[in-house]
Design a protein around this motif. Sequence first.
Motif, mmCIF file in Angstrom:
data_model
loop_
_atom_site.group_PDB
_atom_site.id
_atom_site.type_symbol
_atom_site.label_atom_id
_atom_site.label_comp_id
_atom_site.label_asym_id
_atom_site.label_seq_id
_atom_site.Cartn_x
_atom_site.Cartn_y
_atom_site.Cartn_z
ATOM 1 N N THR A 83 37.667 47.948 39.265
ATOM 2 C CA THR A 83 38.110 49.286 38.866
ATOM 3 C C THR A 83 36.935 50.078 38.313
ATOM 4 O OG1 THR A 83 40.247 48.328 38.267
ATOM 5 C CG2 THR A 83 39.795 50.554 37.473
ATOM 6 N N LEU A 84 36.139 49.434 37.480
ATOM 7 C CA LEU A 84 34.963 50.112 36.926
ATOM 8 C C LEU A 84 33.994 50.503 38.032
ATOM 9 C CD1 LEU A 84 34.236 47.942 33.757
ATOM 10 C CD2 LEU A 84 35.486 50.116 33.891
ATOM 11 N N SER A 85 33.812 49.638 39.002
ATOM 12 C CA SER A 85 32.921 49.946 40.123
ATOM 13 C C SER A 85 33.412 51.159 40.901
ATOM 14 C CB SER A 85 32.806 48.750 41.063
ATOM 15 O OG SER A 85 32.197 47.680 40.414
ATOM 16 N N VAL A 86 34.700 51.222 41.147
ATOM 17 C CA VAL A 86 35.270 52.371 41.858
ATOM 18 C C VAL A 86 35.061 53.646 41.050
ATOM 19 C CG1 VAL A 86 37.421 53.428 42.659
ATOM 20 C CG2 VAL A 86 36.957 51.018 43.152
ATOM 21 N N LEU A 87 35.349 53.588 39.763
ATOM 22 C CA LEU A 87 35.198 54.776 38.927
ATOM 23 C C LEU A 87 33.742 55.212 38.824
ATOM 24 C CD1 LEU A 87 37.781 54.001 36.105
ATOM 25 C CD2 LEU A 87 38.048 55.510 38.094
ATOM 26 N N LEU A 88 32.826 54.268 38.762
ATOM 27 C CA LEU A 88 31.405 54.622 38.722
ATOM 28 C C LEU A 88 30.957 55.247 40.040
ATOM 29 C CD1 LEU A 88 30.057 51.551 36.746
ATOM 30 C CD2 LEU A 88 30.061 53.941 35.969
ATOM 31 N N ALA A 89 31.481 54.774 41.151
ATOM 32 C CA ALA A 89 31.173 55.388 42.452
ATOM 33 C C ALA A 89 31.712 56.813 42.508
ATOM 34 C CB ALA A 89 31.754 54.547 43.584
ATOM 35 N N CYS A 90 32.883 57.012 41.947
ATOM 36 C CA CYS A 90 33.459 58.364 41.883
ATOM 37 C C CYS A 90 32.602 59.276 41.010
ATOM 38 C CB CYS A 90 34.884 58.305 41.347
ATOM 39 S SG CYS A 90 36.066 57.539 42.483
ATOM 40 N N ARG A 91 32.125 58.737 39.915
ATOM 41 C CA ARG A 91 31.258 59.517 39.037
ATOM 42 C C ARG A 91 29.964 59.888 39.755
ATOM 43 N NH1 ARG A 91 26.942 59.615 35.977
ATOM 44 N NH2 ARG A 91 26.974 60.625 33.949
ATOM 45 N N ARG A 92 29.398 58.946 40.480
ATOM 46 C CA ARG A 92 28.167 59.228 41.243
ATOM 47 C C ARG A 92 28.400 60.343 42.263
ATOM 48 N NH1 ARG A 92 27.567 53.681 40.787
ATOM 49 N NH2 ARG A 92 28.508 53.281 42.825
ATOM 50 N N ARG A 93 29.539 60.316 42.939
ATOM 51 C CA ARG A 93 29.848 61.360 43.916
ATOM 52 C C ARG A 93 29.968 62.717 43.219
ATOM 53 N NH1 ARG A 93 32.022 61.458 49.155
ATOM 54 N NH2 ARG A 93 30.579 59.710 49.299
ATOM 55 N N ALA A 94 30.669 62.754 42.100
ATOM 56 C CA ALA A 94 30.806 64.003 41.355
ATOM 57 C C ALA A 94 29.438 64.508 40.898
ATOM 58 C CB ALA A 94 31.743 63.810 40.160
#
Length: 91
Positions: A46-57
């Motif tokens: 879950t943290l990995s997914v959220l960090l990937a989302c943050r990187r995209r943003a």
Amino acid sequence: MLALPSQMTLNEASAALKVLLPAISAEPGPQVQLDASTLTHIDTATLSVLLACRRRASALQRSFSVQHAPARLVQLAKLYGVQDLLELQTA
């Protein structure tokens, strides 16, 4: 605000990214907010997914936050030292 699925563990991480990353790119405005109010099943993926989302943003020069973060997600983020990166907001 983009809604997160109720389950986002290793089994669902890849599918979640396939939905969330394009949605973030298509989201209008200067900020990306994810709604975690229905998120009940989490793990370190879950943290990995959220960090990937943050990187995209960040790549789109948008601010990023996770709204209505469940206590378990906050605890896990603190354990891994990424709570500030994810801008977790509790209910």
